[in-house]
Design an enzyme around this catalytic site. Structure first.
Site: not given
Ligand SMILES: Cc1cc2nc3c(=O)[nH]c(=O)nc-3n(C[C@H](O)[C@H](O)[C@H](O)COP(=O)(O)OP(=O)(O)OC[C@H]3O[C@@H](n4cnc5c(N)ncnc54)[C@H](O)[C@@H]3O)c2cc1C
Length: 380
Positions: A269, A338-340, A364
């Protein structure tokens, strides 16, 4: 201390990298656009031994060490973040549960087809009210003769709607907190009462179906229990610790893709009669991006190395995943910058990397939960 890859690790990296450049990269935009599970690519990966990389050959695996597996997953994720999740959920989560906690019969029957890529695996832990707070799960499994009757549901299950084998966590003793959780091998085609409610419409991670599952009086034979009743919570934590190394790998793969594209674009670019890469502002961005990728790679390799040596790696895996996931999002963000204006459109992959990278900070173990883990470990 040796920072060089072994001959075997180099070979894996080259083999997977070639496959990704030839077969995955040309399909990545289409997978992102259609959000369809790329069954043909997954079948091809099964033939190449990429669906059971860290498991022994006697169970149909490729017999690689965990380090080589992480390198392979990084390359796959460089091609497609969705494919990275498909492989990680199948291998690091479902496959690992069977390998670490299954008996010989369960390994032969359920792990072997997963490793050969003829079956797809999923790991069903999360629920609507139980994400970070795993013991809050409400799914139950009640013993009835030589079967368990499973009732409840799961949310966010990667590969959940296409899986042949789903490792499901349920409470066998609802009054025993985390000690009352058990894990089961569930076979959607065999177990009546297994219902796929639907799949999520997500920001990124396209191609990997994220499913909501429901279990209505689902009868599971007792020989599908993994380990003993009450082992499930510890099994899940151990599995997620290893899984975090591979989410670090997915993060690094996506960040490398964003960096590669940014370097190329900066050289092509031109503005003010010179390539934008000649401006110090852009050069410094590229330098920072690469430095972050290199640092994340070292953290990932350290955690993988400890796991391979059978040493404790909980803090290191959490740090590798925390850092790699955050820099992956930062690097992808700078890639767009960088791609603007072009970076903000679907004409370039820069925006896809950003959407794919964000997920690494959530599943996870969210970044907040990982900081809790690291902090608790320091204060032990
Ligand atoms: C695309 C995708 C794929 C997934 N795949 C799988 C899968 O294959 N199998 C599976 O079992 N799960 C899966 N998950 C689930 C994923 O592991 C959970 O979304 C994740 O563990 C967070 O849980 P929650 O979404 O209920 O958020 P919550 O636990 O409700 O958390 C909401 C917010 O509060 C914060 N929070 C919660 N507790 C605390 C604490 N004690 N201290 C500080 N902050 C805290 C969190 O960090 C977050 O910012 C997947 C999720 C997504 C989005």
């Amino acid at each position: 201390m040796d920072f060089a890859l072994t001959a075997e690790q180099k070979q894996i990296k080259e083999m997977v990298s070639e496959f990704v450049d030839e077969e995955v990269k040309p399909r990545a935009a289409e997978i992102d656009e259609t959000d369809e599970f790329p069954a043909d690519l997954v079948a091809e990966m099964g033939e190449l031994g990429l669906m059971g990389m860290p498991f022994p050959e006697e169970y149909g695996g490729a017999g690689l060490d965990y380090h080589s597996y992480a390198i392979g997953l990084e390359e796959i994720s460089r091609g497609s973040g969705g494919l990275g999740t498909i492989v990680a959920a199948h291998t690091s989560l479902a496959g690992n549960m069977l390998y670490e906690f299954g008996n010989e019969d369960q390994k032969q029957t359920y792990l072997t087809p997963l490793n050969e890529g003829t079956d797809i695996g999923a790991f069903a832990l999360s629920e609507p009210g139980a994400g970070s707070d795993v013991p809050a799960m409400e799914t139950t499994a009640k013993k009835d003769g030589d079967e368990y009757v499973v009732d409840g549901g799961k949310l966010w299950i990667s590969n959940g709607s296409v899986a042949d084998t789903v490792v499901v966590f349920a409470k066998t003793d609802p009054d025993a907190g985390n000690k009352g959780i058990s894990s089961f091998v569930v076979r959607p085609d065999e177990d009546d009462g297994f219902v796929v409610e639907g799949t999520e419409h997500k920001l990124g991670d396209k191609g990997c179906p994220t499913a909501e599952l429901r279990f209505d009086d689902m009868r599971v034979p007792e020989d599908r229990l993994l380990g003993d009743e009450g082992d499930g919570f510890v099994q899940a934590l151990k599995t997620l610790n290893g899984g975090r190394i591979t989410i670090a790998a997915r993060s690094i793969g996506i960040a490398r893709a964003a960096l590669d594209d940014a370097v190329k674009y900066a050289g092509e670019r031109e503005q003010f009669d010179q390539p934008i890469g000649d401006f110090q502002a852009i050069k410094h961005k590229l330098a920072d991006m690469d430095t972050k990728v290199q640092a994340a790679t070292l953290l990932m390799h350290k955690a993988a190395d400890l796991k391979m040596r059978d040493e404790t790696f909980i803090k290191e895996a959490a740090q590798a995943k925390l850092y790699a996931s955050e820099i992956s999002r930062e690097v992808a963000n700078e890639g767009i910058q960088i791609h603007g204006g072009y970076g903000y459109t679907k004409d370039f992959a820069a925006e896809r990397y950003y959407r794919d990278a964000k997920l690494n900070e959530i599943y996870e173990g969210t970044s907040e939960i990982l900081r809790n883990t690291i902090g608790d470990w320091l204060q032990k």
